[in-house]
Design a protein around this motif. Structure first.
Motif, PDB file in Angstrom:
ATOM      1  N   LEU A 142      22.657   2.061 -11.200  1.00  0.00           N
ATOM      2  CA  LEU A 142      23.097   2.009  -9.812  1.00  0.00           C
ATOM      3  C   LEU A 142      22.697   0.673  -9.191  1.00  0.00           C
ATOM      4  CD1 LEU A 142      21.953   5.565  -8.633  1.00  0.00           C
ATOM      5  CD2 LEU A 142      24.126   4.901  -9.683  1.00  0.00           C
ATOM      6  N   GLY A 143      23.567   0.124  -8.360  1.00  0.00           N
ATOM      7  CA  GLY A 143      23.258  -1.102  -7.644  1.00  0.00           C
ATOM      8  C   GLY A 143      23.845  -2.358  -8.229  1.00  0.00           C
ATOM      9  N   LEU A 144      24.393  -2.301  -9.461  1.00  0.00           N
ATOM     10  CA  LEU A 144      25.051  -3.462 -10.052  1.00  0.00           C
ATOM     11  C   LEU A 144      26.387  -3.737  -9.361  1.00  0.00           C
ATOM     12  CD1 LEU A 144      24.557  -2.880 -13.900  1.00  0.00           C
ATOM     13  CD2 LEU A 144      23.522  -4.708 -12.528  1.00  0.00           C
ATOM     14  N   PRO A 145      26.918  -4.958  -9.479  1.00  0.00           N
ATOM     15  CA  PRO A 145      28.237  -5.239  -8.914  1.00  0.00           C
ATOM     16  C   PRO A 145      29.393  -4.700  -9.757  1.00  0.00           C
ATOM     17  CG  PRO A 145      27.337  -7.214  -9.923  1.00  0.00           C
ATOM     18  CD  PRO A 145      26.249  -6.179  -9.969  1.00  0.00           C
ATOM     19  N   PHE A 146      29.101  -3.938 -10.796  1.00  0.00           N
ATOM     20  CA  PHE A 146      30.135  -3.301 -11.608  1.00  0.00           C
ATOM     21  C   PHE A 146      29.605  -1.970 -12.109  1.00  0.00           C
ATOM     22  CE2 PHE A 146      27.777  -6.169 -14.442  1.00  0.00           C
ATOM     23  CZ  PHE A 146      27.423  -5.325 -15.483  1.00  0.00           C
ATOM     24  N   ILE A 147      30.492  -1.179 -12.703  1.00  0.00           N
ATOM     25  CA  ILE A 147      30.128   0.143 -13.220  1.00  0.00           C
ATOM     26  C   ILE A 147      29.557  -0.017 -14.622  1.00  0.00           C
ATOM     27  CG2 ILE A 147      31.050   2.384 -13.940  1.00  0.00           C
ATOM     28  CD1 ILE A 147      33.302   1.846 -11.787  1.00  0.00           C
ATOM     29  N   ARG A 148      28.374   0.543 -14.837  1.00  0.00           N
ATOM     30  CA  ARG A 148      27.778   0.539 -16.171  1.00  0.00           C
ATOM     31  C   ARG A 148      27.208   1.916 -16.488  1.00  0.00           C
ATOM     32  NH1 ARG A 148      22.028   0.717 -18.449  1.00  0.00           N
ATOM     33  NH2 ARG A 148      22.579   0.750 -20.659  1.00  0.00           N
ATOM     34  N   THR A 149      27.629   2.465 -17.624  1.00  0.00           N
ATOM     35  CA  THR A 149      27.077   3.724 -18.115  1.00  0.00           C
ATOM     36  C   THR A 149      26.602   3.519 -19.549  1.00  0.00           C
ATOM     37  OG1 THR A 149      29.162   4.581 -19.018  1.00  0.00           O
ATOM     38  CG2 THR A 149      28.716   5.039 -16.687  1.00  0.00           C
ATOM     39  N   SER A 150      25.819   4.474 -20.030  1.00  0.00           N
ATOM     40  CA  SER A 150      25.265   4.345 -21.373  1.00  0.00           C
ATOM     41  C   SER A 150      24.939   5.715 -21.934  1.00  0.00           C
ATOM     42  CB  SER A 150      24.007   3.475 -21.339  1.00  0.00           C
ATOM     43  OG  SER A 150      23.493   3.258 -22.648  1.00  0.00           O
ATOM     44  N   VAL A 151      24.668   5.722 -23.233  1.00  0.00           N
ATOM     45  CA  VAL A 151      24.214   6.951 -23.886  1.00  0.00           C
ATOM     46  C   VAL A 151      22.780   7.258 -23.462  1.00  0.00           C
ATOM     47  CG1 VAL A 151      25.734   6.634 -25.854  1.00  0.00           C
ATOM     48  CG2 VAL A 151      23.425   5.657 -25.918  1.00  0.00           C
TER      49      VAL A 151
END
Length: 344
Positions: A291-300
């Motif tokens: 949360l809080g990045l300028p883009f969407i990031r998800t991970s395992v």
């Protein structure tokens, strides 16, 4: 709505990442995702490891100018490894190539070339053995995008009763945690969680529980004063600014299901206070969201599983559920972002 382009890093090449992305790509071939999928990794390694576990994904080379996103193939953005890979055996010589996939995926997302970034697990130890300062994806992406504070949140559970756990501190030695628990850190973490739950998950006025640091939330100061001197004042400031926040609550109480389901998220003070509970409940199907990045990031929600990767027989048994869930969430968040922009 145009299908989003989702980048997926293949992770540590000696680990289970190449097999996971092969299973993802094979699934996409049979039941295409509503997205264009681009894998960042070594082309030859990815093809060989797919064949090793008996799956036949439709891999093609990445073309940034390709406009047909409805195809069943998955594109590979080729990142050549320095030396051959033996599954299960780490080699620091390949660390720079692994880091390059993270850097290029991050940079491409930051300029809007990709709608989201999904990361397979890396092995922090081998990166550090190669002389690279690396404490985790979360910190790396924050530093690379010059984001002053990001929040690691893991999510899982049933749709009707999701469990979301965010962290004030992430990859620190336990002895360093108390000094890192400041009033500003607690306040900023909750503010980011509240803002992102509203923006990305469409949860208006989210209800957030905040854990204490010490057993029994300090037992009125008898087991530590961090709750009295730091955490409670931060919570009062958050309430004064309109946030719906409860705490500091004992961690061994707030995660009881009947209590946890009252909240949209629980903020834990440190890594092993919150994540073991979530992983016990959802392991293999949880998702790590930055949360809080300028883009969407998800991970395992798991590691490189070198022991499974070392043997083709065990490599065939890997559970790709967490990667599937991470890609599903990345697509959903990307589509929601586009829809929100269209309406607003």
């Amino acid at each position: 709505m145009t299908a989003p382009t989702i980048a997926v890093t293949a992770g540590e090449p000696a680990g289970i990442g190449p097999e996971l992305v092969a299973l993802l790509a094979a699934r996409h071939r049979e039941e295409p995702y509503p997205a264009r999928l681009v894998i960042l990794g070594d082309r030859d390694v990815l093809r060989a490891r797919a064949a090793r576990i008996g799956v036949a994904p439709e891999y093609i080379d990445y073309d940034p100018h390709r406009i047909d996103a409805s195809q069943r193939s998955v594109e590979i953005w080729h990142h050549l490894l320095a030396v051959p890979v033996t599954p299960g055996e780490l080699d620091p010589a390949n660390a720079s190539a692994v880091l390059a996939t993270l850097a290029r995926g991050c940079d491409a997302c930051a300029i809007g070339a990709f709608a989201a970034l999904v990361t397979a697990p890396v092995q922090k130890s081998v990166l550090m053995d190669a002389g690279i300062t690396f404490s985790g994806h979360t910190e790396f992406f924050a530093q690379r995008t010059h984001t002053p504070r990001v929040v690691m949140m893991l999510a899982g559970g049933h749709a009707a009763a999701p469990l979301r756990v965010a962290l004030v501190t992430t990859h620190l030695p336990l002895r360093a945690v108390p000094a890192a628990i400041t009033r500003e850190a607690v306040r900023a973490t909750v503010e980011i969680v509240a803002s992102e739950l509203a923006a990305k998950f469409a949860i208006a006025a989210p209800k957030i529980a905040v854990c204490g640091l010490n057993p029994h939330a300090g037992e009125s100061g008898h087991l530590g004063r961090e709750e009295i001197d730091t955490i409670a004042p931060a919570i009062e400031e958050l309430r004064a600014s309109g946030h719906v926040v409860s705490g500091p609550l004992p961690a061994d109480t707030v995660f009881v299901p009947d209590i946890a389901r009252r909240f949209d998220a629980i903020v834990a003070m440190y890594h092993d206070q919150g994540l073991p509970v979530l992983k016990a409940a959802t392991f293999g199907h949880g998702v790590n969201v930055t949360l809080g990045l300028p883009f969407i990031r998800t991970s395992v929600d798991h590691g490189t599983a070198l022991d499974l990767a070392s043997d083709p027989a065990t490599a065939r048994t890997v559970d790709p559920g967490s990667l599937y869930a991470a890609v599903d969430l990345a697509i959903a968040l990307a589509r929601a972002k586009v829809e929100s922009a269209r309406k607003g």
